[in-house]
Structures are given as structure tokens and as C-alpha cells.
Design an enzyme around this catalytic site. Structure first.
Site, PDB file in Angstrom:
ATOM      1  N   GLU A   1      -9.935   3.770  -9.249  1.00 21.52           N
ATOM      2  CA  GLU A   1      -9.296   4.315  -8.048  1.00 21.52           C
ATOM      3  C   GLU A   1     -10.318   4.774  -7.023  1.00 21.52           C
ATOM      4  OE1 GLU A   1      -6.334   4.017  -7.234  1.00 21.52           O
ATOM      5  OE2 GLU A   1      -5.471   3.367  -9.135  1.00 21.52           O
TER       6      GLU A   1
ATOM      7  N   TYR B   1      -4.066  11.161  -2.865  1.00 18.15           N
ATOM      8  CA  TYR B   1      -3.703   9.848  -3.379  1.00 18.15           C
ATOM      9  C   TYR B   1      -4.278   9.602  -4.770  1.00 18.15           C
ATOM     10  CZ  TYR B   1      -4.166   5.150  -4.842  1.00 18.15           C
ATOM     11  OH  TYR B   1      -4.131   4.059  -5.650  1.00 18.15           O
TER      12      TYR B   1
ATOM     13  N   ASP C   1      -0.064   5.352  -0.988  1.00 12.40           N
ATOM     14  CA  ASP C   1      -1.265   4.771  -0.393  1.00 12.40           C
ATOM     15  C   ASP C   1      -0.854   3.905   0.785  1.00 12.40           C
ATOM     16  OD1 ASP C   1      -0.120   2.571  -1.650  1.00 12.40           O
ATOM     17  OD2 ASP C   1      -2.064   1.580  -1.774  1.00 12.40           O
TER      18      ASP C   1
ATOM     19  N   CYS D   1       3.564  -8.074   1.019  1.00 15.02           N
ATOM     20  CA  CYS D   1       3.867  -7.314   2.242  1.00 15.02           C
ATOM     21  C   CYS D   1       2.565  -6.809   2.848  1.00 15.02           C
ATOM     22  CB  CYS D   1       4.802  -6.156   1.901  1.00 15.02           C
ATOM     23  SG  CYS D   1       5.543  -5.352   3.336  1.00 15.02           S
TER      24      CYS D   1
ATOM     25  N   CYS E   1       6.796 -13.072   3.703  1.00 16.42           N
ATOM     26  CA  CYS E   1       8.175 -12.652   3.452  1.00 16.42           C
ATOM     27  C   CYS E   1       8.960 -13.720   2.683  1.00 16.42           C
ATOM     28  CB  CYS E   1       8.870 -12.327   4.769  1.00 16.42           C
ATOM     29  SG  CYS E   1       8.080 -10.974   5.679  1.00 16.42           S
TER      30      CYS E   1
ATOM     31  N   CYS F   1       8.927 -12.829  -0.860  1.00 15.68           N
ATOM     32  CA  CYS F   1       9.188 -11.419  -1.179  1.00 15.68           C
ATOM     33  C   CYS F   1      10.541 -11.231  -1.842  1.00 15.68           C
ATOM     34  CB  CYS F   1       9.121 -10.573   0.088  1.00 15.68           C
ATOM     35  SG  CYS F   1       9.406  -8.823  -0.230  1.00 15.68           S
TER      36      CYS F   1
ATOM     37  N   CYS G   1      15.266  -6.284   3.281  1.00 13.57           N
ATOM     38  CA  CYS G   1      14.232  -5.570   4.037  1.00 13.57           C
ATOM     39  C   CYS G   1      14.663  -5.392   5.490  1.00 13.57           C
ATOM     40  CB  CYS G   1      12.922  -6.346   3.965  1.00 13.57           C
ATOM     41  SG  CYS G   1      11.622  -5.676   5.023  1.00 13.57           S
TER      42      CYS G   1
END
Length: 321
Positions: free
Chosen positions: A54, A137, A155, A210, A217, A220, A226
Site C-alpha cells: 500500500e 487511506y 482511494d 472505470c 464501459c 463494465c 451507471c
DNA sequence: AAAGCGGGGCC
DNA sequence: GGCCCAGCTTT
């Protein structure tokens, strides 16, 4: 007859009327099939390994992090290993991941975990948040991904996906708003296990589908629901502040100095060599060098001969008596 | 709230 | 050449 996102929305179910459970299922099923095989996602990876991944991923694309993470974890598998490492080796291993201050913070984090937490990464988000280099985060990500807790992770990916899918626009300002955090809270699945899948899955969706620039898309799982897609993918109304320049900035010159020192064969380099590496004038170089000294990314080493001090990687060694 | 902090890849 | 990236710290 062609069908654009804008004129076909009547045949689709807007996200507002989509049960949260169905939204979760769409993401979870997609994630199950498309998740990347990242090295820190192997089941045997320790919480420390997750934390390292991270921190490395803060502002560095995951694709560049993966090989560095593998090598890093082979060298320093535990916080105790990193805590006692030579900071110059730490900075060299950080390589070109960028923002080398993160490498020093990560070592300080390892030292704090060794000193305050018996060498074990704490699971409490507030204790995580108190560690060097760990912000809101990263604390949430470690609590979720390494400890399986039910906690909101927010995030840039998750902000973008939620913004587009639910609100129809993405607030690109650098930090999240209270409204965004509240919305994310309301979407988090009730069980801890599902919340981890949700966090990982929606983040992965933002990274692979995304995306900020050219979202895919067509691939997706949420396309039919959406808001942003169904309403014709309008440009976001809330723009980010201009991205900081890099070319010609002090940051670029600092980077050149650090790169030269990482690659230097000896333990140190002369200021003259470093100024040549930075390719800048005296005044500018003096400023750069001072900022690196202040940040403890470099230190002066005495050379015996008068006048020409050398510069070495990392913070000054602790005074030995 | 805003500024500073790397570096590479992609458009 | 601009934009973006699993943000954090300091002012």
C-alpha cells in the site's frame, strides 16, 4: 437503429432503484473473474506485506510496484528486518518508484512497529494511522485487506467509480468530501467479509475498467446501471486542480541527484558530480541539495581534505560514542 | 485549504 | 506536452 447510452436509459435500471445487494453481487462476480494476480494478494502474504504494498502504491501505478515489492519482501520480510537495514540500501531498493521520502517513512514505520507493537502490524485503524507514512487511506486499506475488517476504503479509484455510478459525475478534487465519505459508508456491505470483497472489487474496477482517461464501459458490469454512462458520460463538472508540473521543477532535479547517488559505485559522490548530474546552475543546485539534506534523503560525509565535502545517500548516521 | 513531493507510461 | 497514478506531510 443504433442505441447510444443517452437514449437507451429507459430500458435500463438506474442504480438508484438497484438493490444494494445486487450492486454488490455484480462487483463481486466481476472481481472474482478479473482480479489481477498481484503478488501481495497471495493468501500467505503477511499484514506487513500488505502494508508495504500500500505504501509503495501511494501515487505509483501498481504495475511498477509489483516487481519492486517482490524484491523488497525477499530482502526484508518482516518489520524487524527493515527496521535495522541500512537506510542507503532502503533508498536504493526503492529505486525509481518516486517520492523517496516514502521509503524513509516506511523504514520509520517498521521501527515504530518494532518498538511500539512488538514487531506486529496493528489491526486497529487508529493505531495504523499513527504510524509514519500511514494516512487515512492506507490505514483503512490495511485494516480491510490484511485484517478483514469492515471499514470504508476511499482511494482515487473508489471515489471515481462511486461518483460516476451513483452521482453521475466524479469530484476530481484531491481529497474526498464529507458527502463522498457518507455515500461510501452507505454502500459498504454489512458483513466484514463482503466489505473486503467490495473494497477490493470496486477498487479493481476503477483500476481496470472505470479508468480516469478512457473508461471501458463496454466491459463494465455496472454499465446498465451507471448514472454517468446512462446519462451520456458528460464531462465531470468538478475539475481537479491542475496537475503539478514535473519537467523543470526542483522535484525533477532532486530526482536526478537521487538517481546519481543510487547508482554511484562508491559510498558517496562529490557535490560537483551531483551538480553535473542535476544539470543546473549553482544557486539552483544549492537549493536542491539543501532540501535533500533537510529531508534527510542525503547527508554530508567528511572527506579529510579541506573544502570538498562529499554527499551520501540517506539520513546522517546516528552519533556513535 | 494549499503546496510540495518522482517518475514513467499513455494519449 | 498534458494527464494520471491503491496519498502523505507540512504549512
Amino acid at each position: 437503429m443504433t442505441s447510444s447510452p443517452a437514449d437507451s436509459h429507459r430500458t435500463r435500471e438506474p442504480v438508484a432503484s438497484l438493490p444494494r445487494r445486487d450492486l454488490f453481487r455484480l462487483i463481486a462476480d466481476w472481481f472474482d473473474e478479473h482480479r489481477r494476480d498481484l503478488p501481495w494478494r497471495r493468501p500467505s502474504v503477511s499484514p506487513w506485506g500488505v502494508l508495504v504494498s500500500e505504501v509503495m502504491s501511494q501515487q505509483t501505478p501498481v504495475g511498477r510496484v509489483a516487481p519492486a515489492w517482490v524484491e523488497w519482501m525477499e530482502t526484508w520480510p518482516t518489520p524487524a528486518d527493515l527496521a535495522t537495514a541500512d537506510p542507503a540500501d532502503v533508498l536504493r531498493a526503492w529505486g525509481s518508484l518516486g517520492y523517496p521520502r516514502r521509503a524513509l517513512r516506511l523504514q520509520e514505520c517498521a521501527q515504530a512497529i518494532t518498538d511500539r507493537h512488538n514487531g506486529r502490524v496493528p489491526g486497529d485503524p487508529e493505531l495504523l494511522r499513527a504510524l509514519p507514512g500511514i494516512g487515512e487511506y492506507t490505514a483503512a486499506a490495511v485494516a480491510s485487506f490484511a485484517f478483514g475488517q469492515r471499514i470504508r476504503v476511499l482511494d482515487t479509484n473508489i471515489r471515481r467509480v462511486i461518483g460516476r455510478v451513483i452521482s453521475g459525475e466524479f469530484d476530481q478534487r484531491p481529497s474526498s468530501t464529507a458527502a463522498e465519505r457518507s455515500l461510501a459508508d452507505s454502500l459498504l456491505p454489512a458483513s466484514a467479509g463482503d466489505s473486503v470483497i467490495w473494497n477490493e472489487g470496486i477498487m479493481e474496477l476503477g483500476a481496470l475498467i472505470c479508468t480516469a482517461r478512457s473508461p471501458r464501459c463496454d466491459d463494465c458490469p455496472l454499465a446498465a446501471h451507471c448514472t454517468w454512462n446512462v446519462e451520456g458520460r458528460r464531462v465531470p463538472e468538478v475539475r481537479r486542480s491542475p496537475v503539478q508540473k514535473f519537467a523543470g521543477t526542483d522535484r525533477q532535479l532532486r530526482g536526478r541527484v537521487m538517481k546519481h547517488l543510487r547508482q554511484a559505485t562508491g559510498a558517496a559522490a562529490s557535490e560537483a558530480d551531483l551538480q553535473r548530474a542535476a544539470a543546473t546552475d549553482d544557486a539552483r543546485f544549492a537549493r536542491i541539495l539543501q532540501s535533500l539534506l533537510t529531508d534527510r534523503l542525503v547527508h554530508r560525509v567528511p572527506t579529510g581534505s579541506a573544502g570538498d565535502a562529499a554527499i551520501a545517500l540517506g539520513p546522517p548516521p546516528r552519533a556513535v560514542r
